[in-house]
Design a protein around this motif. Structure first.
Motif, short mmCIF file in Angstrom:
data_model
loop_
_atom_site.label_atom_id
_atom_site.label_comp_id
_atom_site.label_asym_id
_atom_site.label_seq_id
_atom_site.Cartn_x
_atom_site.Cartn_y
_atom_site.Cartn_z
N LEU A 6 -3.42 7.32 0.19
CA LEU A 6 -2.67 7.61 1.41
C LEU A 6 -3.47 7.18 2.64
O LEU A 6 -2.91 6.57 3.57
N LEU A 7 -4.76 7.45 2.65
CA LEU A 7 -5.61 6.99 3.75
C LEU A 7 -5.59 5.47 3.85
O LEU A 7 -5.47 4.91 4.94
N MET A 8 -5.66 4.80 2.72
CA MET A 8 -5.62 3.34 2.73
C MET A 8 -4.29 2.83 3.27
O MET A 8 -4.25 1.87 4.05
N GLU A 66 -1.78 10.23 -3.46
CA GLU A 66 -3.17 10.60 -3.68
C GLU A 66 -3.93 10.39 -2.35
O GLU A 66 -3.72 9.38 -1.68
N PRO A 67 -4.79 11.32 -1.95
CA PRO A 67 -5.41 11.25 -0.62
C PRO A 67 -6.11 9.93 -0.29
O PRO A 67 -5.97 9.40 0.81
N ARG A 68 -6.84 9.39 -1.24
CA ARG A 68 -7.56 8.14 -1.00
C ARG A 68 -6.59 6.98 -0.73
O ARG A 68 -6.78 6.17 0.16
N THR A 74 0.82 -1.22 0.00
CA THR A 74 0.00 0.00 0.00
C THR A 74 0.85 1.26 0.00
O THR A 74 0.50 2.24 -0.67
N TRP A 75 1.96 1.25 0.74
CA TRP A 75 2.83 2.43 0.72
C TRP A 75 3.51 2.58 -0.63
O TRP A 75 3.72 3.69 -1.12
N THR A 126 -1.39 0.24 7.54
CA THR A 126 -0.25 0.28 8.46
C THR A 126 -0.72 0.09 9.90
O THR A 126 -0.10 -0.65 10.66
N SER A 160 0.89 4.03 -2.89
CA SER A 160 0.67 5.42 -2.50
C SER A 160 1.81 6.31 -3.00
O SER A 160 1.58 7.40 -3.52
N VAL A 211 -2.32 4.35 5.39
CA VAL A 211 -2.30 4.59 6.84
C VAL A 211 -3.14 3.54 7.56
O VAL A 211 -2.71 2.97 8.58
N LEU A 212 -4.32 3.24 7.05
CA LEU A 212 -5.19 2.24 7.69
C LEU A 212 -4.55 0.85 7.64
O LEU A 212 -4.62 0.12 8.65
#
Length: 97
Positions: free
Chosen positions: A87-89, A83-85, A73-74, A94, A77, A91-92
């Motif tokens: 990046l949120l994914m 991209e905000p969407r 995911t990182w 992680t 990202s 973080v979640l």
């Protein structure tokens, strides 16, 4: 056993093929990201295989189950410019990992 393996193999090949065939075509950037993810996956698989063969402990992949989704995911990202969407994914995932 071979029926299960065949079903899994068909699921890995046929379902993505159909999804890409009947959806919008991938952009060049998406193709590059998918290619790099595939290379990352192959590198992780080869690392697990090599370490498992050397140590005789064939549960090396179990150690990566909670780490690899975070890396994937990182990586995605980063490749998309955070991209905000995505990046949120990242973080979640992680937090979950």
């Amino acid at each position: 056993m071979w029926k299960t393996a065949l079903l899994l193999l068909l699921g890995i090949i046929i379902i993505p093929f159909l999804a890409f065939k009947f959806n919008e075509p991938l952009t060049d950037h998406q193709k590059v990201v998918l290619t790099r993810l595939f290379i990352l996956y192959i590198a992780a698989a080869l690392l697990c295989f090599t370490v498992s063969t050397i140590t005789g402990n064939f549960s090396q992949v179990d150690k990566l189950w909670s780490i690899m989704p975070v890396i994937y995911t990182w990586f995605i990202s980063f490749e998309t410019g955070f991209e905000p969407r995505l990046l949120l994914m990242a973080v979640l995932v992680t937090i979950w990992g």
